[in-house]
Design an enzyme around this catalytic site. Structure first.
Site, PDB file in Angstrom:
ATOM      1  CG  HIS A 283      -2.053   0.864   1.255  1.00 40.23           C
ATOM      2  ND1 HIS A 283      -2.409   1.657   0.205  1.00 40.23           N
ATOM      3  CD2 HIS A 283      -2.942   1.161   2.253  1.00 40.23           C
ATOM      4  CE1 HIS A 283      -3.451   2.401   0.544  1.00 40.23           C
ATOM      5  NE2 HIS A 283      -3.794   2.119   1.790  1.00 40.23           N
TER       6      HIS A 283
ATOM      7  CG  HIS B 292      -4.226   0.918  -8.403  1.00 44.65           C
ATOM      8  ND1 HIS B 292      -5.566   0.849  -8.115  1.00 44.65           N
ATOM      9  CD2 HIS B 292      -3.670   1.731  -7.477  1.00 44.65           C
ATOM     10  CE1 HIS B 292      -5.802   1.605  -7.055  1.00 44.65           C
ATOM     11  NE2 HIS B 292      -4.675   2.149  -6.640  1.00 44.65           N
TER      12      HIS B 292
ATOM     13  CG  ASP C 119       3.052   4.561  -3.993  1.00 43.90           C
ATOM     14  OD1 ASP C 119       3.025   5.666  -3.438  1.00 43.90           O
ATOM     15  OD2 ASP C 119       2.336   3.608  -3.654  1.00 43.90           O
TER      16      ASP C 119
HETATM   17  N1  CMC Z   1       4.835  -6.489 -10.760  1.00 39.78           N
HETATM   18  C1  CMC Z   1       4.732  -7.664 -11.417  1.00 39.78           C
HETATM   19  N2  CMC Z   1       3.583  -8.336 -11.565  1.00 39.78           N
HETATM   20  C2  CMC Z   1       2.493  -7.779 -11.045  1.00 39.78           C
HETATM   21  C3  CMC Z   1       2.523  -6.548 -10.351  1.00 39.78           C
HETATM   22  C4  CMC Z   1       3.759  -5.905 -10.229  1.00 39.78           C
HETATM   23  N3  CMC Z   1       3.862  -4.732  -9.610  1.00 39.78           N
HETATM   24  N4  CMC Z   1       1.289  -6.246  -9.931  1.00 39.78           N
HETATM   25  C5  CMC Z   1       0.499  -7.237 -10.330  1.00 39.78           C
HETATM   26  N5  CMC Z   1       1.229  -8.168 -11.006  1.00 39.78           N
HETATM   27  C6  CMC Z   1       0.733  -9.375 -11.671  1.00 39.78           C
HETATM   28  C7  CMC Z   1       0.410 -10.468 -10.672  1.00 39.78           C
HETATM   29  O1  CMC Z   1       1.529 -11.305 -10.434  1.00 39.78           O
HETATM   30  C8  CMC Z   1      -0.719 -11.183 -11.371  1.00 39.78           C
HETATM   31  O2  CMC Z   1      -0.173 -11.977 -12.380  1.00 39.78           O
HETATM   32  P1  CMC Z   1      -0.822 -13.422 -12.712  1.00 39.78           P
HETATM   33  O3  CMC Z   1      -2.196 -13.103 -13.228  1.00 39.78           O
HETATM   34  O4  CMC Z   1       0.082 -14.032 -13.703  1.00 39.78           O
HETATM   35  O5  CMC Z   1      -0.869 -14.168 -11.403  1.00 39.78           O
HETATM   36  C9  CMC Z   1      -1.476 -10.055 -12.056  1.00 39.78           C
HETATM   37  O6  CMC Z   1      -0.507  -9.036 -12.290  1.00 39.78           O
HETATM   38  C10 CMC Z   1      -2.616  -9.489 -11.218  1.00 39.78           C
HETATM   39  O7  CMC Z   1      -2.058  -9.092  -9.973  1.00 39.78           O
HETATM   40  P2  CMC Z   1      -2.806  -9.140  -8.586  1.00 39.78           P
HETATM   41  O8  CMC Z   1      -1.800  -9.356  -7.511  1.00 39.78           O
HETATM   42  O9  CMC Z   1      -3.954 -10.091  -8.663  1.00 39.78           O
HETATM   43  O10 CMC Z   1      -3.374  -7.692  -8.526  1.00 39.78           O
HETATM   44  P3  CMC Z   1      -3.931  -6.969  -7.237  1.00 39.78           P
HETATM   45  O11 CMC Z   1      -5.054  -6.123  -7.695  1.00 39.78           O
HETATM   46  O12 CMC Z   1      -4.226  -7.959  -6.166  1.00 39.78           O
HETATM   47  O13 CMC Z   1      -2.693  -6.127  -6.743  1.00 39.78           O
HETATM   48  C11 CMC Z   1      -1.233  -4.368  -6.236  1.00 39.78           C
HETATM   49  C12 CMC Z   1      -2.607  -4.762  -6.799  1.00 39.78           C
HETATM   50  C13 CMC Z   1      -1.136  -2.858  -6.216  1.00 39.78           C
HETATM   51  C14 CMC Z   1      -1.115  -4.887  -4.789  1.00 39.78           C
HETATM   52  C15 CMC Z   1      -0.150  -4.995  -7.123  1.00 39.78           C
HETATM   53  O14 CMC Z   1      -0.258  -4.520  -8.450  1.00 39.78           O
HETATM   54  C16 CMC Z   1       1.252  -4.749  -6.575  1.00 39.78           C
HETATM   55  O15 CMC Z   1       1.722  -5.511  -5.731  1.00 39.78           O
HETATM   56  N6  CMC Z   1       1.961  -3.674  -7.055  1.00 39.78           N
HETATM   57  C17 CMC Z   1       3.258  -3.343  -6.524  1.00 39.78           C
HETATM   58  C18 CMC Z   1       3.092  -2.594  -5.230  1.00 39.78           C
HETATM   59  C19 CMC Z   1       2.619  -1.178  -5.471  1.00 39.78           C
HETATM   60  O16 CMC Z   1       3.115  -0.462  -6.325  1.00 39.78           O
HETATM   61  N7  CMC Z   1       1.635  -0.763  -4.645  1.00 39.78           N
HETATM   62  C20 CMC Z   1       1.106   0.601  -4.686  1.00 39.78           C
HETATM   63  C21 CMC Z   1      -0.324   0.616  -5.104  1.00 39.78           C
HETATM   64  S1  CMC Z   1      -0.905   2.277  -5.482  1.00 39.78           S
HETATM   65  C22 CMC Z   1      -0.842   3.122  -4.006  1.00 39.78           C
HETATM   66  C23 CMC Z   1      -1.689   2.573  -2.936  1.00 39.78           C
HETATM   67  O17 CMC Z   1      -2.854   2.237  -3.167  1.00 39.78           O
HETATM   68  O18 CMC Z   1      -1.190   2.495  -1.839  1.00 39.78           O
END
Ligand code: CMC
Length: 445
Positions: A284, A323, A379
């Site tokens: 987050h 996201h 971020d």
């Molecule tokens: N790098 C590589 N792969 C990713 C990333 C990433 N940053 N984010 C998602 N994926 C992949 C994930 O592995 C999955 O792949 P597959 O379908 O093959 O399993 C697919 O994309 C969908 O990901 P998810 O984990 O189901 O997506 P989510 O909606 O649960 O996660 C997130 C959202 C923000 C937690 C995630 O994108 C992430 O971990 N990003 C990096 C951390 C980050 O930058 N966070 C800040 C978010 S914005 C500010 C805030 O809200 O605080």
């Protein structure tokens, strides 16, 4: 049976299905149910009537992480993730960052309307005169270890504020609520700056009420021996813009924490402390800190391909990308990117910017990221500005918590008045053992 739902027997005469309803057949029993669709949602409780027999508890919705569950109605923030649109109370984030100050945006979030000049002056005055904290809060902070993480300090000190304002427990008192909103928005920057000074072993700087909200923050952070701190306008404006961008983002993890904890009717300081705790996590608000660590590790452009290969193999994530809601460029990231250069005019350029731009370009050109609709989020670039301001990475999430306080407060206020809300209490699917024979300790293997 919930009012909205009606049940029809399969094979019966059939019930005329209204347009805004959903007809579901339970193949276990052959029974058909009709539930109302309102605002594109069905009520999870309408499915409780779906049972195999009278003793059955009824069907529940299973949605870990709330990926497809709306937990409230809200009039505060609108996001269209597919098209990269963010609006607060109907005003676009582009207009707000161009024309408003952070305090004006905070007023909008909390009161629902943009203030008149008179209202803004009064609001600004109120916030300004509440920036001081009780001396015991200062002493409380002095008790932390010299290397305490400033987010840990912030979250415990925001919680500690509840002990200084016990009247805030009366969450149905309008004046108490208003004062809690004012105090939180006014004091969180002071606590944030104290946490920063603590980590450097420097004396804490008291607020300067002659300065604007962002100027005062810079003064509390950076004033040394000078009697009056004179912040660069470009830096305070950049900070103001960053804070507008971070002010609210509907039902994210920390806002959900504030609402969840607040639903127990605890005081708002305790509820907001829960929000700070949630924001601390690397998925987050902690992501901006993680982005800078990642860029430091990548070090130079030649290392980008190897790094991206590692991400694609699942070894780690590309921090600052992806996201839950945006499946397009995060509009906040676009606005921040536009302001990076202005900050660098004052601070000198940050070599990591070129690295970040190249990393973004390579990732956007890569099928792994484009097929999953992974774009830079807020971020990805914010940390570069914070680093240019000479802030240590540990302070980055604190910089996020300062403006998000107004969003948390606005969401908390909305929740308290929402007649549909009750104490938040999800259900579970129990998968453990049952009815086991108790084994005395000396008989356990
Ligand atoms: N790098 C590589 N792969 C990713 C990333 C990433 N940053 N984010 C998602 N994926 C992949 C994930 O592995 C999955 O792949 P597959 O379908 O093959 O399993 C697919 O994309 C969908 O990901 P998810 O984990 O189901 O997506 P989510 O909606 O649960 O996660 C997130 C959202 C923000 C937690 C995630 O994108 C992430 O971990 N990003 C990096 C951390 C980050 O930058 N966070 C800040 C978010 S914005 C500010 C805030 O809200 O605080």
């Amino acid at each position: 049976m919930p009012e909205e739902a009606t049940k029809t027997r399969d094979g019966g005469g059939g019930v005329a299905t209204a347009e805004d309803t959903l007809t579901v057949t339970d193949n276990r029993t052959g029974e058909t149910y009709e539930v109302e669709i309102t605002d594109g949602t069905v009520k999870a409780m309408d499915f409780r009537q779906v049972k195999v027999d009278e003793d059955d508890f009824g069907l529940m919705a299973y949605d870990p992480a709330f990926t497809n569950t709306a937990a409230c109605r809200s009039e505060i923030t609108y996001i269209d993730g597919e098209n990269g649109i963010l609006q607060h109370r109907g005003y676009s984030i582009e207009d707000l960052t161009e024309h408003s100050s952070y305090l004006e945006a905070a007023y909008l979030l909390i009161h629902g309307e943009l203030p008149t000049q008179e209202q803004l002056d009064e609001w600004t005055h109120e916030i300004t005169i509440h920036t001081y904290v009780h001396e015991n809060i200062k002493r409380f902070m002095e008790g932390f270890r010299h290397d305490a993480h400033p987010m840990g300090m912030l979250l415990s000190t925001v919680g500690a504020l509840s002990t200084f304002y016990p009247g805030a427990k009366d969450i149905n008192d309008d004046e108490e609520r208003h004062m809690a909103a004012v105090r939180l928005i006014a004091k969180v920057p002071t606590l944030a700056a104290f946490a920063y000074r603590h980590s450097l072993g420097l004396p804490y700087n008291y607020p300067d009420n002659d300065l604007t909200y962002p100027e005062n923050f810079l003064s509390m952070m950076f004033r040394m021996t000078e009697l009056k701190y004179e912040p660069d306008d470009r830096l305070s404006r950049a900070l103001d813009v960053l804070w507008i961008l971070h002010a609210d983002h509907e039902q994210n993890c920390s806002t959900n924490a504030v609402r969840g904890v607040g639903s127990s009717q605890v005081d708002p300081y305790s509820a907001v402390a829960a929000g700070v705790a949630a924001l601390y996590g690397p998925l987050h608000g902690g992501a901006n800190e993680a982005v800078l660590r990642m860029l430091s590790r990548i070090e130079k452009k030649e290392n980008i391909p190897d790094f991206l290969e590692g991400v694609k193999e699942g070894n780690e994530r590309l921090m600052g990308f992806g996201h839950r809601v945006y499946k397009n460029y995060d509009p906040r990231a676009r606005i921040i990117k536009e302001h990076v250069d202005e900050v660098f005019e004052v601070t000198g350029t940050n070599p990591k910017l070129d690295l970040a731009i190249e990393l973004e370009k390579r990732a956007l050109d890569d099928d792994y990221f484009s097929s999953r609709k992974l774009y830079p989020n807020v971020d990805f670039y914010s940390g570069l500005i914070y680093e240019a301001l000479s802030l240590p990475t540990e302070m980055f999430t604190v910089m996020f918590a300062i403006p998000r306080t107004s969003g948390w407060v606005a969401q908390w206020l909305e929740m308290i008045d929402d007649k549909e809300q009750k104490i938040a209490r999800p259900r579970q699917v129990y998968t453990g053992e049952r009815d086991r024979e108790y084994v005395a300790i000396d008989e356990r293997s």
